[in-house]
Motif scaffolding. Structure first.
Motif, PDB file in Angstrom:
ATOM      1  N   UNK A 245      38.841  50.900  24.480  1.00 42.40           N
ATOM      2  CA  UNK A 245      38.472  49.465  24.814  1.00 42.40           C
ATOM      3  C   UNK A 245      38.337  49.335  26.261  1.00 42.40           C
ATOM      4  N   UNK A 246      37.303  48.875  26.797  1.00 39.53           N
ATOM      5  CA  UNK A 246      37.138  48.621  28.440  1.00 39.53           C
ATOM      6  C   UNK A 246      37.858  47.650  28.999  1.00 39.53           C
ATOM      7  N   UNK A 247      39.133  47.755  29.316  1.00 39.74           N
ATOM      8  CA  UNK A 247      40.162  46.402  29.746  1.00 39.74           C
ATOM      9  C   UNK A 247      39.656  45.649  30.806  1.00 39.74           C
ATOM     10  N   UNK A 248      38.884  46.306  31.839  1.00 34.65           N
ATOM     11  CA  UNK A 248      38.523  45.664  33.049  1.00 34.65           C
ATOM     12  C   UNK A 248      37.588  44.529  32.476  1.00 34.65           C
ATOM     13  N   UNK A 249      36.844  44.771  31.463  1.00 31.58           N
ATOM     14  CA  UNK A 249      35.919  43.807  30.979  1.00 31.58           C
ATOM     15  C   UNK A 249      36.637  42.515  30.235  1.00 31.58           C
ATOM     16  N   UNK A 250      37.744  42.623  30.083  1.00 34.51           N
ATOM     17  CA  UNK A 250      38.505  41.589  29.267  1.00 34.51           C
ATOM     18  C   UNK A 250      39.532  40.719  30.170  1.00 34.51           C
ATOM     19  N   UNK A 251      40.331  41.373  31.111  1.00 32.34           N
ATOM     20  CA  UNK A 251      41.197  40.710  31.901  1.00 32.34           C
ATOM     21  C   UNK A 251      41.091  41.681  33.222  1.00 32.34           C
ATOM     22  N   UNK A 252      41.139  40.656  34.463  1.00 30.58           N
ATOM     23  CA  UNK A 252      41.780  41.605  35.746  1.00 30.58           C
ATOM     24  C   UNK A 252      42.776  42.100  35.929  1.00 30.58           C
ATOM     25  N   UNK A 253      43.038  43.043  36.801  1.00 33.92           N
ATOM     26  CA  UNK A 253      44.306  43.611  37.150  1.00 33.92           C
ATOM     27  C   UNK A 253      45.122  42.924  38.219  1.00 33.92           C
ATOM     28  N   UNK A 254      44.617  41.692  38.946  1.00 33.21           N
ATOM     29  CA  UNK A 254      45.061  40.989  40.074  1.00 33.21           C
ATOM     30  C   UNK A 254      46.563  40.643  39.796  1.00 33.21           C
ATOM     31  N   UNK A 255      46.725  40.221  38.561  1.00 32.93           N
ATOM     32  CA  UNK A 255      48.191  39.438  38.343  1.00 32.93           C
ATOM     33  C   UNK A 255      49.216  40.601  38.254  1.00 32.93           C
ATOM     34  N   UNK A 256      48.676  41.867  38.004  1.00 32.37           N
ATOM     35  CA  UNK A 256      49.638  43.090  37.950  1.00 32.37           C
ATOM     36  C   UNK A 256      49.909  43.848  39.019  1.00 32.37           C
ATOM     37  N   UNK A 257      49.462  43.308  40.097  1.00 36.52           N
ATOM     38  CA  UNK A 257      49.388  43.956  41.434  1.00 36.52           C
ATOM     39  C   UNK A 257      51.013  44.176  42.157  1.00 36.52           C
ATOM     40  N   UNK A 258      51.382  45.466  42.338  1.00 35.27           N
ATOM     41  CA  UNK A 258      52.604  45.415  42.961  1.00 35.27           C
ATOM     42  C   UNK A 258      52.737  45.008  44.398  1.00 35.27           C
ATOM     43  N   UNK A 259      51.567  45.027  44.971  1.00 34.48           N
ATOM     44  CA  UNK A 259      51.409  44.742  46.407  1.00 34.48           C
ATOM     45  C   UNK A 259      50.747  43.512  46.554  1.00 34.48           C
ATOM     46  N   UNK A 260      50.741  42.768  47.818  1.00 34.87           N
ATOM     47  CA  UNK A 260      50.509  41.367  47.961  1.00 34.87           C
ATOM     48  C   UNK A 260      48.883  41.659  48.460  1.00 34.87           C
TER      49      UNK A 260
END
Length: 456
Positions: A245-260
């Motif tokens: 499953x190509x996850x980046x094509x379904x949802x971005x990872x911005x909300x899970x960033x540990x850094x600002x």
């Protein structure tokens, strides 16, 4: 109307997910969680107190925090944060988790007012979780956050050790081909960090491979058309079903960033011509010496290309952010930021190349957006990803001889102007996009995963 897929017999099903607490592992697990939630499942996330995600970004999930002794436990205090030291932490996390996870899972399973738990999905590196799940008769699926090719190489580590590839004092030349994996060179194996003598790294990887094979299923952040030969090997050697499953094509990872995230550079990026900017980021844990940092800077400037460079605080050993750079060094052609919303950047029409550490999340996000790569791997799976992208997929240039400014500037210019590399990157993206259409391999894989979990 709510998607009914995750509801069986009139009762909503719950999935418990347990990510490894590092940025490159948290991102795909939370993307998977969002995907499963969109299919109607209730989501509970178990997480260490180390590298806690921002729970307010996920009000639709239930979070439980465990392994709360870190970082006060003196066993962790002398382990370096970056690089292969991560494996020592993972080794200890597995020891701690074997004591704490059974109790937490028993609590989750005993909650009468919560939906039925269909399965546990853990990062594959939480290898101890298989025996815990078995003891509770709870199906465990694993999320493997690297390329299938990497897993196959990892599964062959004992063979490679017996053949002398992990003995750094042997007489094998670094440029020599690895017979068992013809696309690899001896130096690629050496760069992974594995050694002949057993240590925490080998133990973690060996257990990961064994327990992934014993799981109820493996979920991969990839797609069939990228790794068809490797998928055939996996399907032949592992009885559990695999879901690509190509996850980046379904949802971005911005909300899970540990850094600002810094977005202030976008007005500058919007003004740049199409395919003209080199985006540079070496991930969330890699570090370089000041000498190499300056070589990177000179290589960027000497390439004469505009660039957006992510320099994470702590990236340069012994320095704070960009302290080694003279005032005015970057000039108008460059932008330096502490962290960036990477998927948004890669999707921007101005980006012409991505200079990356070849971690799989970054590599695959580049594939998803059709951006060719310059590969500078550090350790672990990164040298394997870099070699696969440069020599198999042929969508990147591997900077395999260190940090020389001339090599850097030449590689940047080549990737920016080489139409063959650019075309292969575009075609690969087209194949990925097609796989997401109804009946395509990735579409079918998502539907198969949902049906499989619903049946548990």
């Amino acid at each position: 109307m709510e998607n009914q897929t995750g509801i069986t017999g009139g009762r909503r099903q719950r999935i418990i997910l347990f990510p490894l607490p590092y940025q490159g592992h948290i991102n795909p697990m939370l993307q998977l969680a969002n995907l499963l939630y969109s299919k109607g499942f209730s989501i509970t996330i178990l997480h260490t107190n180390f590298n806690k995600p921002k729970t307010s970004n996920y009000p639709h999930f239930t979070f439980r925090f465990i392994l709360d002794n870190y970082p006060h436990d003196e066993r962790y205090s002398n382990i370096p944060v970056q690089g292969m030291g991560s494996f020592s932490r993972i080794f200890l996390f597995n020891q701690e988790g074997a004591d704490q996870l059974p109790h937490q899972l028993e609590l989750e399973l005993s909650q009468k007012d919560e939906p039925h738990v269909s399965c546990l999905i853990t990062d594959a590196l939480w290898h101890f979780a298989q025996s815990v799940a078995d003891s509770l008769s709870l199906p465990r699926l694993v999320l493997r956050t690297s390329i299938l090719f990497c897993f196959i190489v990892y599964a062959s580590i004992p063979l490679l050790a017996d053949l002398g590839y992990l003995d750094h004092s042997n007489n094998k030349h670094p440029e020599e081909q690895v017979v068992e994996f013809p696309m690899l060179k001896v130096k690629d194996i050496m760069k992974t960090g594995f050694k002949r003598e057993g240590n925490a790294i080998e133990e973690v990887i060996d257990n990961m491979v064994k327990q992934a094979k014993a799981s109820s299923g493996i979920i991969w952040n990839s797609f069939k058309e990228l790794e068809e030969p490797e998928l055939e090997t996996i399907l032949r050697d592992i009885p559990a079903p695999s879901f690509l499953i190509p996850f980046p094509k379904h949802f971005t990872s911005s909300s899970s960033s540990l850094l600002e995230l810094d977005r202030t550079f976008f007005p500058w990026l919007d003004q740049q011509p199409p395919n003209s900017v080199v985006y540079v980021s070496f991930g969330s844990v890699a570090q370089v010496d000041e000498e190499h940092f300056l070589e990177i800077a000179h290589g960027l400037v000497d390439s004469k290309q505009s660039f957006l460079w992510v320099v994470r605080p702590g990236f340069v050993n012994g320095s704070t952010w960009v302290k080694p750079l003279p005032d005015g060094f970057v000039g108008e052609k460059g932008q330096i930021v502490k962290w960036a919303p990477q998927q948004e950047v890669l999707a921007h029409e101005a980006i012409g190349a991505f200079w990356t550490h070849s971690g799989w999340n970054s590599t695959f996000e580049s594939v998803c957006e059709g951006v060719p790569m310059i590969c500078s791997p550090f350790w672990g799976d990164q040298p394997l990803d870099a070699r696969y992208m440069s020599d198999v997929a042929k969508v990147g240039v591997y900077l395999e001889n260190g940090w020389e400014r001339e090599d850097i500037s030449n590689a940047i210019r080549r990737v920016i102007v080489d139409e063959d590399i650019r075309e292969r990157a575009r075609v690969l993206k087209q194949k990925l996009d097609a796989s997401l259409s109804k009946g395509g391999s990735s579409y079918v894989s998502v539907e198969s995963l949902v049906a499989y979990i619903s049946s548990l």
